[in-house]
Design a protein around this motif. Structure first.
Motif, PDB file in Angstrom:
ATOM      1  N   LEU A 123      -2.709  -8.928  -3.338  1.00 38.56           N
ATOM      2  CA  LEU A 123      -2.816  -9.840  -4.433  1.00 38.56           C
ATOM      3  C   LEU A 123      -1.645  -9.607  -5.695  1.00 38.56           C
ATOM      4  O   LEU A 123      -0.874 -10.358  -6.013  1.00 38.56           O
ATOM      5  CB  LEU A 123      -4.049 -10.041  -5.245  1.00 38.56           C
ATOM      6  N   LEU A 124      -1.505  -8.118  -5.934  1.00 34.26           N
ATOM      7  CA  LEU A 124      -0.635  -7.736  -6.951  1.00 34.26           C
ATOM      8  C   LEU A 124       0.694  -7.320  -6.370  1.00 34.26           C
ATOM      9  O   LEU A 124       1.391  -6.913  -7.125  1.00 34.26           O
ATOM     10  CB  LEU A 124      -1.465  -6.117  -7.475  1.00 34.26           C
ATOM     11  N   HIS A 125       1.124  -7.598  -5.110  1.00 34.99           N
ATOM     12  CA  HIS A 125       2.169  -6.806  -4.638  1.00 34.99           C
ATOM     13  C   HIS A 125       3.469  -7.422  -5.239  1.00 34.99           C
ATOM     14  O   HIS A 125       4.568  -6.976  -5.444  1.00 34.99           O
ATOM     15  CB  HIS A 125       2.367  -7.347  -3.256  1.00 34.99           C
ATOM     16  N   ASP A 126       3.439  -8.681  -5.733  1.00 31.63           N
ATOM     17  CA  ASP A 126       4.584  -9.417  -6.438  1.00 31.63           C
ATOM     18  C   ASP A 126       4.682  -9.423  -7.941  1.00 31.63           C
ATOM     19  O   ASP A 126       5.510 -10.271  -8.635  1.00 31.63           O
ATOM     20  CB  ASP A 126       4.883 -10.722  -5.770  1.00 31.63           C
ATOM     21  N   LEU A 127       4.136  -8.611  -8.578  1.00 30.31           N
ATOM     22  CA  LEU A 127       3.922  -8.777 -10.069  1.00 30.31           C
ATOM     23  C   LEU A 127       5.224  -8.799 -10.655  1.00 30.31           C
ATOM     24  O   LEU A 127       5.334  -9.350 -11.790  1.00 30.31           O
ATOM     25  CB  LEU A 127       2.819  -7.816 -10.701  1.00 30.31           C
ATOM     26  N   GLY A 128       6.131  -7.994 -10.247  1.00 34.60           N
ATOM     27  CA  GLY A 128       7.457  -7.701 -10.938  1.00 34.60           C
ATOM     28  C   GLY A 128       8.218  -9.180 -10.791  1.00 34.60           C
ATOM     29  O   GLY A 128       9.146  -9.355 -11.817  1.00 34.60           O
ATOM     30  N   LYS A 129       7.898  -9.936 -10.175  1.00 34.99           N
ATOM     31  CA  LYS A 129       8.672 -11.190 -10.362  1.00 34.99           C
ATOM     32  C   LYS A 129       8.262 -12.088 -11.578  1.00 34.99           C
ATOM     33  O   LYS A 129       9.075 -13.008 -11.856  1.00 34.99           O
ATOM     34  CB  LYS A 129       8.240 -12.344  -8.903  1.00 34.99           C
ATOM     35  N   GLU A 180       5.723  -1.440  -3.890  1.00 32.66           N
ATOM     36  CA  GLU A 180       7.099  -0.833  -3.737  1.00 32.66           C
ATOM     37  C   GLU A 180       7.723  -1.011  -2.457  1.00 32.66           C
ATOM     38  O   GLU A 180       9.106  -1.078  -2.332  1.00 32.66           O
ATOM     39  CB  GLU A 180       7.001   0.673  -4.208  1.00 32.66           C
ATOM     40  N   TYR A 181       7.004  -0.963  -1.257  1.00 30.72           N
ATOM     41  CA  TYR A 181       7.383  -0.696   0.003  1.00 30.72           C
ATOM     42  C   TYR A 181       7.418  -1.974   0.843  1.00 30.72           C
ATOM     43  O   TYR A 181       7.794  -2.136   2.270  1.00 30.72           O
ATOM     44  CB  TYR A 181       7.206   0.345   0.522  1.00 30.72           C
ATOM     45  N   HIS A 182       6.724  -3.205   0.502  1.00 36.68           N
ATOM     46  CA  HIS A 182       6.411  -4.262   1.266  1.00 36.68           C
ATOM     47  C   HIS A 182       7.814  -4.895   1.963  1.00 36.68           C
ATOM     48  O   HIS A 182       7.771  -5.102   3.194  1.00 36.68           O
ATOM     49  CB  HIS A 182       5.558  -5.218   0.673  1.00 36.68           C
ATOM     50  N   SER A 183       8.842  -4.695   1.235  1.00 33.48           N
ATOM     51  CA  SER A 183      10.072  -5.291   1.430  1.00 33.48           C
ATOM     52  C   SER A 183      10.647  -4.608   2.847  1.00 33.48           C
ATOM     53  O   SER A 183      11.403  -4.904   3.519  1.00 33.48           O
ATOM     54  CB  SER A 183      11.093  -5.503   0.596  1.00 33.48           C
ATOM     55  N   LEU A 214      -2.697   2.275  -3.210  1.00 34.92           N
ATOM     56  CA  LEU A 214      -2.366   1.633  -2.293  1.00 34.92           C
ATOM     57  C   LEU A 214      -1.567   0.524  -2.895  1.00 34.92           C
ATOM     58  O   LEU A 214      -0.567  -0.230  -2.403  1.00 34.92           O
ATOM     59  CB  LEU A 214      -3.685   0.911  -1.545  1.00 34.92           C
ATOM     60  N   CYS A 215      -1.976  -0.172  -4.108  1.00 39.87           N
ATOM     61  CA  CYS A 215      -1.322  -1.068  -4.838  1.00 39.87           C
ATOM     62  C   CYS A 215       0.187  -0.790  -5.184  1.00 39.87           C
ATOM     63  O   CYS A 215       1.007  -1.582  -5.090  1.00 39.87           O
ATOM     64  CB  CYS A 215      -2.109  -1.556  -6.047  1.00 39.87           C
ATOM     65  N   ARG A 216       0.260   0.254  -5.557  1.00 39.38           N
ATOM     66  CA  ARG A 216       1.643   0.867  -5.546  1.00 39.38           C
ATOM     67  C   ARG A 216       2.556   0.884  -4.632  1.00 39.38           C
ATOM     68  O   ARG A 216       3.662   0.464  -4.304  1.00 39.38           O
ATOM     69  CB  ARG A 216       1.629   2.423  -6.274  1.00 39.38           C
ATOM     70  N   LEU A 217       2.209   1.360  -3.388  1.00 39.48           N
ATOM     71  CA  LEU A 217       2.777   1.501  -2.398  1.00 39.48           C
ATOM     72  C   LEU A 217       3.171   0.336  -1.469  1.00 39.48           C
ATOM     73  O   LEU A 217       4.319  -0.122  -1.315  1.00 39.48           O
ATOM     74  CB  LEU A 217       1.879   2.495  -1.110  1.00 39.48           C
ATOM     75  N   VAL A 218       2.105  -0.868  -1.792  1.00 36.49           N
ATOM     76  CA  VAL A 218       2.301  -2.143  -0.966  1.00 36.49           C
ATOM     77  C   VAL A 218       3.458  -2.759  -2.131  1.00 36.49           C
ATOM     78  O   VAL A 218       4.542  -3.352  -1.259  1.00 36.49           O
ATOM     79  CB  VAL A 218       1.212  -2.754  -1.239  1.00 36.49           C
ATOM     80  N   GLY A 222      15.119  -6.287  -6.890  1.00 37.94           N
ATOM     81  CA  GLY A 222      14.589  -5.131  -7.557  1.00 37.94           C
ATOM     82  C   GLY A 222      13.121  -5.463  -8.026  1.00 37.94           C
ATOM     83  O   GLY A 222      12.834  -4.464  -8.807  1.00 37.94           O
ATOM     84  N   HIS A 223      12.618  -6.354  -7.459  1.00 34.62           N
ATOM     85  CA  HIS A 223      11.268  -6.829  -8.090  1.00 34.62           C
ATOM     86  C   HIS A 223      10.249  -5.689  -7.535  1.00 34.62           C
ATOM     87  O   HIS A 223       9.077  -5.725  -8.153  1.00 34.62           O
ATOM     88  CB  HIS A 223      10.900  -7.996  -7.814  1.00 34.62           C
ATOM     89  N   GLU A 224      10.372  -5.133  -6.500  1.00 36.09           N
ATOM     90  CA  GLU A 224       9.676  -4.066  -5.825  1.00 36.09           C
ATOM     91  C   GLU A 224       9.323  -3.008  -7.032  1.00 36.09           C
ATOM     92  O   GLU A 224       8.150  -2.653  -6.914  1.00 36.09           O
ATOM     93  CB  GLU A 224      10.128  -3.461  -4.654  1.00 36.09           C
ATOM     94  N   GLN A 225      10.189  -2.314  -7.431  1.00 34.02           N
ATOM     95  CA  GLN A 225      10.074  -1.171  -8.288  1.00 34.02           C
ATOM     96  C   GLN A 225       9.055  -1.905  -9.698  1.00 34.02           C
ATOM     97  O   GLN A 225       8.312  -1.035  -9.943  1.00 34.02           O
ATOM     98  CB  GLN A 225      11.208  -0.653  -8.727  1.00 34.02           C
ATOM     99  N   ARG A 226       9.447  -2.894  -9.999  1.00 34.15           N
ATOM    100  CA  ARG A 226       8.866  -3.480 -11.313  1.00 34.15           C
ATOM    101  C   ARG A 226       7.343  -3.629 -11.007  1.00 34.15           C
ATOM    102  O   ARG A 226       6.539  -3.440 -11.589  1.00 34.15           O
ATOM    103  CB  ARG A 226       9.500  -4.755 -11.758  1.00 34.15           C
ATOM    104  N   SER A 227       7.233  -4.391  -9.694  1.00 38.50           N
ATOM    105  CA  SER A 227       5.949  -4.838  -9.363  1.00 38.50           C
ATOM    106  C   SER A 227       4.986  -3.252  -9.070  1.00 38.50           C
ATOM    107  O   SER A 227       3.846  -3.297  -9.325  1.00 38.50           O
ATOM    108  CB  SER A 227       5.959  -5.538  -7.810  1.00 38.50           C
ATOM    109  N   ALA A 228       5.578  -2.311  -8.587  1.00 35.87           N
ATOM    110  CA  ALA A 228       4.941  -1.136  -8.448  1.00 35.87           C
ATOM    111  C   ALA A 228       4.511  -0.497  -9.880  1.00 35.87           C
ATOM    112  O   ALA A 228       3.263  -0.095  -9.921  1.00 35.87           O
ATOM    113  CB  ALA A 228       5.722   0.044  -7.666  1.00 35.87           C
TER     114      ALA A 228
END
Length: 405
Positions: free
Chosen positions: A242-248, A292-295, A286-290, A261-267
């Motif tokens: 659910l939280l993997h794309d918060l940076g967008k 940051e690294y889902h891409s 787990l939320c941070r890792l998903v 660069g949304h991955e770092q912001r999302s983490a």
């Protein structure tokens, strides 16, 4: 001493669904007398007594009554509950005490607030959870209750909820059968922008249509949650999805629909949410890792062996295979949580597992013993593991060529 079955057990019995915990309301007895009979007191704000044999919960009436009659005490307690469908008592003789006409709301599939609903704003989350739980049976939030919750939000009554209580409701929703409806209901009621503003602001944020036919990032996030529910019952995986794309939600409008660069912001945002809610570390990690690294996972076949190995190391996957499985399920949910992609295969997960297995199989002790310079051991091991992953990648590429030909 008279006992009344109350709450969810009565509700579920009337609905004809399996009954979970059985809670009891008792009259004609004092707290001291219950303790003398072997009951054990738990809770601070609202004392509950556990039965010495069954461990079921027994409570004294809340508030009391002016005339002191037993009927008045029971009614007074029921009125102070959250929803009318939970404000029904069943007496030992089989009769019901139903001061708010909760049985009618059960028949009409309506979630309606009690007169004291507003006394405890956490009930807004409970309302959303019941909407998710009972939605398949046709239950909907009554319009007056919707209006009341919006008034509570506007008045700031949800601004200072105790984080631990909020987390308790969220994790119970994530453990349920339809957490998507829980978050949808909070958004419809205007409460999501208070409870999870980082998630709420994703709605209306566009993504490239080529990769995301659904376009809207908030819609995508809920689609990912739904896919995570299809893939796993673990609340950690569901929350990370659910939280993997918060940076967008923090991408400048001028850059839309791209989100570089949304991955770092999302983490960072996912960690912040988990910290605010007092979520256990396993959720936070787990939320941070998903996020940051889902891409990286989606582009697994494009990654160089060394980059893939570094990703595995960041995930601590060489030591924790279970962690990798959780990560991959969340990434698969992200891939499938797009319009038209719901049943698309996700071979990246199996490739990641094969790479992890090859890297973990490297005999590090032998390499360490054969090293002339002890300082070079980490680099020697890294290079050996990279070569092992390169061999796996080559085999996968050959199999793909054979499949094509």
């Amino acid at each position: 001493m008279h006992t009344y079955l109350v709450g969810g057990a009565v509700r579920d019995q009337l609905l004809g669904v399996p009954i979970g915990d059985r809670d009891w309301l008792v009259t004609g007895v004092t707290a001291e007398q219950l303790l003398a009979r072997g009951y054990r007191k738990v809770g601070r704000d609202f004392p509950v007594f556990l039965h010495p044999k069954s461990a079921e919960e027994y409570a004294l009436p809340r508030g009391g009554a002016d005339d002191g009659s037993e009927q008045a005490q029971v009614c007074n307690d029921l009125i102070q509950r959250d929803l009318t469908i939970n404000a029904i008592a069943l007496a030992a003789d089989g009769s019901y005490i139903d001061p708010l006409d909760g049985r009618r709301d059960l028949r009409e599939r309506r979630l309606r607030h009690t007169p004291t609903f507003r006394n405890d704003p956490i009930r807004v989350l409970r309302l959303a959870r019941f909407a998710a739980r009972l939605g398949p049976l046709g239950f909907r939030v009554a319009q007056p209750t919707r209006q009341l919750v919006r008034q509570m939000v506007q008045a700031g009554e949800l601004d200072n909820l105790v984080p631990e209580r909020v987390w308790s409701e969220i994790v119970r929703a994530l453990q349920g059968t339809d957490p998507v409806t829980f978050f949808e209901t909070l958004r419809e009621l205007g409460a999501l922008r208070v409870i999870l503003p980082e998630l709420d602001r994703l709605f209306g944020v566009p993504q490239p249509e080529r990769h995301h036919p659904e376009i809207d990032t908030g819609v995508h996030s809920l689609m990912v949650l739904r896919q995570a529910c299809n893939l796993s019952r673990e609340p950690e995986i569901r929350l990370a999805a659910l939280l993997h794309d918060l940076g967008k939600g923090t991408t400048p409008r001028a850059d839309w629909p791209s989100h570089h660069g949304h991955e770092q912001r999302s983490a960072r945002l996912a960690e912040r949410v988990c910290e605010r809610l007092r979520a256990p570390n396993r959720y936070r990690e787990l939320c941070r890792l998903v996020a940051e690294y889902h891409s990286h996972c989606h582009r697994a076949f494009e990654l160089k062996p060394a980059t893939l190995l570094r990703t595995l190391q960041q995930l601590d996957a060489l030591r924790r295979a279970t962690r990798l499985d959780q990560f991959l399920l969340a990434c698969e949910a992200d891939s499938r949580g797009r319009q038209g992609f719901e049943r698309r295969p996700y071979p990246q997960a199996e490739f990641f597992r094969a790479a992890r297995q090859a890297a973990a199989a490297v005999d590090t002790r032998r390499l360490a013993k054969g090293a002339d310079d002890q300082k070079m051991i980490p680099d020697i091991i890294f290079q050996a593991r990279s070569r092992a992953i390169a061999a796996v990648k080559k085999r996968w590429e050959e199999q793909e060529i054979l499949t094509i030909t």
